[in-house]
Design a protein around this motif. Sequence first.
Motif, short mmCIF file in Angstrom:
data_model
loop_
_atom_site.label_atom_id
_atom_site.label_comp_id
_atom_site.label_asym_id
_atom_site.label_seq_id
_atom_site.Cartn_x
_atom_site.Cartn_y
_atom_site.Cartn_z
N ASN A 147 -32.17 -2.62 5.75
CA ASN A 147 -33.61 -2.19 5.40
C ASN A 147 -33.84 -1.36 5.69
O ASN A 147 -33.59 -0.87 7.16
CB ASN A 147 -34.17 -3.25 5.53
CG ASN A 147 -35.66 -2.85 4.97
OD1 ASN A 147 -36.45 -2.52 5.59
ND2 ASN A 147 -35.78 -3.05 3.44
N THR A 156 -38.71 -3.16 0.73
CA THR A 156 -38.32 -3.48 -1.06
C THR A 156 -37.01 -4.13 -0.66
O THR A 156 -36.81 -4.14 1.04
CB THR A 156 -37.15 -1.80 -0.80
OG1 THR A 156 -36.79 -1.11 0.41
CG2 THR A 156 -38.33 -0.83 -1.40
N TYR A 204 -28.15 -2.09 -9.52
CA TYR A 204 -29.19 -1.33 -8.58
C TYR A 204 -29.65 -1.66 -7.47
O TYR A 204 -29.64 -3.29 -7.44
CB TYR A 204 -30.79 -1.45 -9.40
CG TYR A 204 -30.29 -0.44 -10.31
CD1 TYR A 204 -30.04 0.71 -9.92
CD2 TYR A 204 -30.37 -0.25 -11.49
CE1 TYR A 204 -30.57 1.87 -10.96
CE2 TYR A 204 -30.29 0.40 -13.08
CZ TYR A 204 -30.86 1.51 -12.60
OH TYR A 204 -30.13 2.83 -13.34
N MET A 228 -32.23 -1.77 -3.65
CA MET A 228 -33.57 -1.10 -2.63
C MET A 228 -33.40 -1.22 -1.52
O MET A 228 -32.78 -2.39 -0.82
CB MET A 228 -34.48 -1.17 -3.15
CG MET A 228 -34.99 -1.53 -4.34
SD MET A 228 -36.68 -1.39 -5.22
CE MET A 228 -37.41 0.03 -5.51
N THR A 229 -32.57 -0.85 -0.41
CA THR A 229 -33.30 -0.06 0.66
C THR A 229 -33.96 0.88 1.13
O THR A 229 -33.84 0.76 2.87
CB THR A 229 -31.61 0.33 1.12
OG1 THR A 229 -31.21 1.04 0.86
CG2 THR A 229 -30.28 -1.09 0.76
N VAL A 230 -34.66 1.53 0.21
CA VAL A 230 -35.52 2.66 0.91
C VAL A 230 -37.08 2.00 2.04
O VAL A 230 -37.22 1.03 1.19
CB VAL A 230 -35.41 3.45 -0.01
CG1 VAL A 230 -36.47 2.45 -0.90
CG2 VAL A 230 -36.04 4.82 0.43
N THR A 285 -41.12 4.49 -4.22
CA THR A 285 -39.98 4.06 -3.49
C THR A 285 -38.66 4.74 -4.43
O THR A 285 -38.86 5.43 -5.46
CB THR A 285 -39.95 2.05 -4.01
OG1 THR A 285 -40.73 2.02 -5.26
CG2 THR A 285 -41.04 1.76 -3.28
N SER A 313 -31.09 2.57 -4.88
CA SER A 313 -29.65 2.81 -4.29
C SER A 313 -28.75 1.90 -5.86
O SER A 313 -29.43 1.09 -6.58
CB SER A 313 -29.07 1.64 -3.09
OG SER A 313 -30.53 2.47 -2.26
N SER A 315 -28.91 8.68 -6.01
CA SER A 315 -29.55 7.55 -5.05
C SER A 315 -30.96 8.48 -5.31
O SER A 315 -30.24 9.50 -4.68
CB SER A 315 -28.41 7.11 -4.67
OG SER A 315 -27.85 5.81 -5.34
N TRP A 364 -32.35 6.95 -1.97
CA TRP A 364 -32.73 6.05 -1.18
C TRP A 364 -32.89 6.57 0.25
O TRP A 364 -33.51 5.24 1.57
CB TRP A 364 -31.39 5.01 -0.33
CG TRP A 364 -30.19 5.87 0.03
CD1 TRP A 364 -29.59 5.70 -1.06
CD2 TRP A 364 -29.48 6.02 0.77
NE1 TRP A 364 -28.00 6.12 -1.48
CE2 TRP A 364 -28.21 6.38 0.51
CE3 TRP A 364 -30.07 6.70 2.32
CZ2 TRP A 364 -26.77 6.82 1.17
CZ3 TRP A 364 -29.27 6.93 3.06
CH2 TRP A 364 -27.99 7.15 2.61
#
Length: 197
Positions: A72, A85, A114, A116-118, A129, A132, A181, A183
């Motif tokens: 994260n 996220t 899909y 999310m790490t952003v 946002t 990924s 992506s 991210w």
Amino acid sequence: TNDGKLKVAWDYKSDLTQGHEGAPLVNGDVMIVTTPMDHVVAFDAVTGKELWKYVAKIDEKALKTVCCDVVNRGAALYDGKVFRTTLDANVIALDAKTGKELWRQKAADIKEGYSMTVAPLVADGVVITGISGAEFGTRGFIDGWDPATGKHLWRTHSIPSPDEPGGDTWKGDTWKLGGGSTWITGSYDPELNTVYW
């Protein structure tokens, strides 16, 4: 001139060994940290005393969706809220004083690859946002969310469809699985009111 005097004031160890990539956020006397998996922790920035801890409920199937380890990349602070996220592609808003979950919105389906790490970015009152999953043939995008309610405001894709500018460069249906992506958190220029991603 004081580098020889620097010393550890306090430290924190999570139970996770995965990539701790999120930079801490400091607002006044409060430091907020995200862990790779599911925690958000608020500390007294001076003493290291834990003020609150939030643990997100995450679909464990998401651990198999993330291609390149469990990470994260941090949170955002705005209007008394903490935004982060999750690996199962949700955006969460927490009360910055208590850690109470205020809203949660699903951005995409992990069954389609899909995640999310952003770290979110707040620009002109909108929580933005990225996503990924390009390694699994997804179509990248950037979303805008209302910080107060979590209402989804807009989405723009990083891969154009045939009817969009540049869409003619993606032959057949390749645009649907083109990747792209988003991210890495973008930047915001308030003078130009422009986000760069």
